[in-house]
Scaffold this motif. Structure first.
Motif, PDB file in Angstrom:
ATOM      1  N   UNK A   1      40.146  -8.764  -3.381  1.00 34.39           N
ATOM      2  CA  UNK A   1      40.944  -7.469  -2.834  1.00 34.39           C
ATOM      3  C   UNK A   1      41.941  -8.642  -2.949  1.00 34.39           C
ATOM      4  N   UNK A   2      43.346  -7.578  -3.978  1.00 34.11           N
ATOM      5  CA  UNK A   2      44.218  -7.596  -3.927  1.00 34.11           C
ATOM      6  C   UNK A   2      44.956  -7.823  -3.151  1.00 34.11           C
ATOM      7  N   UNK A   3      44.316  -7.168  -2.043  1.00 36.02           N
ATOM      8  CA  UNK A   3      45.788  -6.723  -0.940  1.00 36.02           C
ATOM      9  C   UNK A   3      45.736  -7.886   0.332  1.00 36.02           C
ATOM     10  N   UNK A   4      44.396  -7.980   0.227  1.00 36.45           N
ATOM     11  CA  UNK A   4      43.765 -10.166   1.035  1.00 36.45           C
ATOM     12  C   UNK A   4      44.234 -10.846   0.233  1.00 36.45           C
ATOM     13  N   UNK A   5      43.823 -10.949  -1.231  1.00 39.56           N
ATOM     14  CA  UNK A   5      44.376 -12.134  -1.799  1.00 39.56           C
ATOM     15  C   UNK A   5      42.826 -13.295  -1.564  1.00 39.56           C
ATOM     16  N   UNK A   6      42.398 -12.818  -1.237  1.00 39.83           N
ATOM     17  CA  UNK A   6      40.857 -13.446  -1.246  1.00 39.83           C
ATOM     18  C   UNK A   6      39.242 -12.385  -1.474  1.00 39.83           C
ATOM     19  N   UNK A   7      38.324 -13.331  -1.884  1.00 33.16           N
ATOM     20  CA  UNK A   7      37.513 -12.607  -2.703  1.00 33.16           C
ATOM     21  C   UNK A   7      36.417 -12.119  -1.438  1.00 33.16           C
ATOM     22  N   UNK A   8      35.283 -11.543  -1.825  1.00 32.90           N
ATOM     23  CA  UNK A   8      34.685 -10.925  -1.311  1.00 32.90           C
ATOM     24  C   UNK A   8      32.927 -10.752  -1.970  1.00 32.90           C
ATOM     25  N   UNK A   9      32.559 -10.289  -1.380  1.00 32.92           N
ATOM     26  CA  UNK A   9      30.976  -9.857  -1.722  1.00 32.92           C
ATOM     27  C   UNK A   9      30.561  -7.987  -1.670  1.00 32.92           C
ATOM     28  N   UNK A  10      30.256  -7.239  -2.591  1.00 29.68           N
ATOM     29  CA  UNK A  10      29.718  -5.581  -2.596  1.00 29.68           C
ATOM     30  C   UNK A  10      28.136  -5.783  -2.888  1.00 29.68           C
ATOM     31  N   UNK A  11      27.903  -5.717  -1.362  1.00 25.05           N
ATOM     32  CA  UNK A  11      26.201  -5.252  -1.389  1.00 25.05           C
ATOM     33  C   UNK A  11      26.376  -3.951  -2.028  1.00 25.05           C
ATOM     34  N   UNK A  12      24.988  -4.076  -3.464  1.00 19.28           N
ATOM     35  CA  UNK A  12      24.822  -2.365  -4.391  1.00 19.28           C
ATOM     36  C   UNK A  12      24.318  -1.791  -3.548  1.00 19.28           C
ATOM     37  N   UNK A  13      22.958  -2.505  -3.729  1.00 15.77           N
ATOM     38  CA  UNK A  13      21.328  -3.014  -2.900  1.00 15.77           C
ATOM     39  C   UNK A  13      20.701  -2.661  -1.567  1.00 15.77           C
ATOM     40  N   UNK A  14      20.193  -2.703  -0.674  1.00 15.23           N
ATOM     41  CA  UNK A  14      19.815  -2.784   0.446  1.00 15.23           C
ATOM     42  C   UNK A  14      18.133  -2.957   0.575  1.00 15.23           C
ATOM     43  N   UNK A  15      17.283  -3.363   0.762  1.00 12.55           N
ATOM     44  CA  UNK A  15      15.900  -2.254   0.926  1.00 12.55           C
ATOM     45  C   UNK A  15      14.883  -3.160   1.328  1.00 12.55           C
ATOM     46  N   UNK A  16      14.521  -2.808   2.564  1.00  9.89           N
ATOM     47  CA  UNK A  16      12.940  -3.182   3.035  1.00  9.89           C
ATOM     48  C   UNK A  16      12.198  -2.341   3.287  1.00  9.89           C
ATOM     49  N   UNK A  17      10.860  -3.417   2.569  1.00  8.40           N
ATOM     50  CA  UNK A  17       9.301  -2.480   2.695  1.00  8.40           C
ATOM     51  C   UNK A  17       9.277  -1.538   4.382  1.00  8.40           C
ATOM     52  N   UNK A  18       9.100  -0.543   3.777  1.00 12.41           N
ATOM     53  CA  UNK A  18       8.413   0.482   5.036  1.00 12.41           C
ATOM     54  C   UNK A  18       7.674  -0.647   5.850  1.00 12.41           C
ATOM     55  N   UNK A  19       7.030  -1.059   6.026  1.00 15.05           N
ATOM     56  CA  UNK A  19       5.690  -2.186   6.662  1.00 15.05           C
ATOM     57  C   UNK A  19       6.555  -3.493   6.927  1.00 15.05           C
ATOM     58  N   UNK A  20       8.041  -3.500   7.041  1.00 15.67           N
ATOM     59  CA  UNK A  20       7.843  -5.091   6.904  1.00 15.67           C
ATOM     60  C   UNK A  20       9.857  -4.261   8.000  1.00 15.67           C
ATOM     61  N   UNK A  21      10.030  -3.213   8.304  1.00 13.29           N
ATOM     62  CA  UNK A  21      10.695  -2.378   9.016  1.00 13.29           C
ATOM     63  C   UNK A  21      11.226  -3.378  10.155  1.00 13.29           C
ATOM     64  N   UNK A  22      12.063  -3.046  10.969  1.00 17.58           N
ATOM     65  CA  UNK A  22      11.883  -3.525  13.148  1.00 17.58           C
ATOM     66  C   UNK A  22      11.845  -5.244  12.406  1.00 17.58           C
ATOM     67  N   UNK A  23      12.189  -6.000  11.526  1.00 14.45           N
ATOM     68  CA  UNK A  23      11.422  -7.247  11.681  1.00 14.45           C
ATOM     69  C   UNK A  23      12.660  -8.717  11.261  1.00 14.45           C
ATOM     70  N   UNK A  24      14.024  -7.279  11.580  1.00 13.94           N
ATOM     71  CA  UNK A  24      15.277  -7.941  11.174  1.00 13.94           C
ATOM     72  C   UNK A  24      15.721  -8.699   9.324  1.00 13.94           C
ATOM     73  N   UNK A  25      14.697  -8.019   8.831  1.00 17.21           N
ATOM     74  CA  UNK A  25      14.887  -8.052   7.374  1.00 17.21           C
ATOM     75  C   UNK A  25      15.807  -7.826   7.104  1.00 17.21           C
ATOM     76  N   UNK A  26      16.468  -6.723   6.721  1.00 13.59           N
ATOM     77  CA  UNK A  26      18.174  -6.502   6.220  1.00 13.59           C
ATOM     78  C   UNK A  26      19.085  -6.587   6.479  1.00 13.59           C
ATOM     79  N   UNK A  27      18.868  -7.354   8.064  1.00 11.82           N
ATOM     80  CA  UNK A  27      20.216  -7.893   8.855  1.00 11.82           C
ATOM     81  C   UNK A  27      20.047  -9.506   8.454  1.00 11.82           C
ATOM     82  N   UNK A  28      19.044 -10.554   7.713  1.00  3.60           N
ATOM     83  CA  UNK A  28      18.971 -11.421   7.560  1.00  3.60           C
ATOM     84  C   UNK A  28      19.719 -11.655   6.305  1.00  3.60           C
ATOM     85  N   UNK A  29      19.171 -10.343   4.987  1.00  2.00           N
ATOM     86  CA  UNK A  29      19.212 -10.228   3.742  1.00  2.00           C
ATOM     87  C   UNK A  29      21.246  -9.729   4.183  1.00  2.00           C
ATOM     88  N   UNK A  30      21.930  -9.097   4.223  1.00  2.83           N
ATOM     89  CA  UNK A  30      23.135  -8.888   4.433  1.00  2.83           C
ATOM     90  C   UNK A  30      23.898 -10.395   5.204  1.00  2.83           C
TER      91      UNK A  30
END
Length: 167
Positions: free
Chosen positions: A78-107
């Motif tokens: 970010x040139x406005x903040x003058x700091x780096x960041x991360x862009x998440x292009x794809x987040x995917x969790x297999x259906x059978x593992x949803x509800x186990x906070x895997x997406x949250x843990x990956x992010x």
């Protein structure tokens, strides 16, 4: 007696994960109804993500040694903040593992790695009609930006634009 659930492991993606990563992206496309837009191949992912100058990184979630999800991300600035960041292009969790906070843990892992490198923000886009994903991100505090809109140019229009003579 309560059954013990297998441990969730989050690790960096490796070259030998490319086929699994690509298959997950195809399933993500099918889930969002945009599978016809996916033209990447496993070889594209191998070349651009695991070559000399990787364009992206991946985090793989495993449960009991079985693929459970992925987060494909890359650094931004970010040139406005003058700091780096991360862009998440794809987040995917297999259906059978949803509800186990895997997406949250990956992010969270992507954010933690970004912060370790001086980053101060995480950015992502969500398909405009994916209400489930929007609600998930909102619950995590990843809010919709009312001040920005994603613009893009792709395919033949991009090539014509990029290849046009200088004025």
């Amino acid at each position: 007696m309560t059954a013990v659930l297998p441990k969730i492991i989050i690790r960096p993606g490796r070259t030998d994960d490319v086929e699994t990563i690509h298959a997950a992206l195809l399933r993500l496309g099918a889930h969002t109804g945009t599978h016809q837009e996916i033209t990447s191949t496993p070889e594209d992912l191998r070349s651009y993500g695991f070559g000399e100058n990787p364009a992206f990184s991946t985090l793989i979630a495993e449960v009991g040694g079985e693929f459970a999800g992925l987060c494909l991300h890359f650094p931004i600035f970010s040139t406005w903040m003058g700091r780096p960041g991360v862009y998440v292009q794809d987040l995917y969790v297999e259906d059978r593992f949803r509800g186990r906070r895997i997406g949250k843990r990956l992010l969270r892992r992507a954010a933690r790695e970004c912060r370790k490198d001086g980053g101060v923000y995480l950015r992502l886009s969500v398909d405009s009609d994916n209400e489930t994903a929007k609600a998930f991100y909102e619950r995590l505090g990843i809010a919709w930006s009312s001040t920005e809109q994603v613009q893009k140019i792709v395919g033949d229009a991009f090539f014509a634009f990029a290849d046009a003579p200088e004025e």
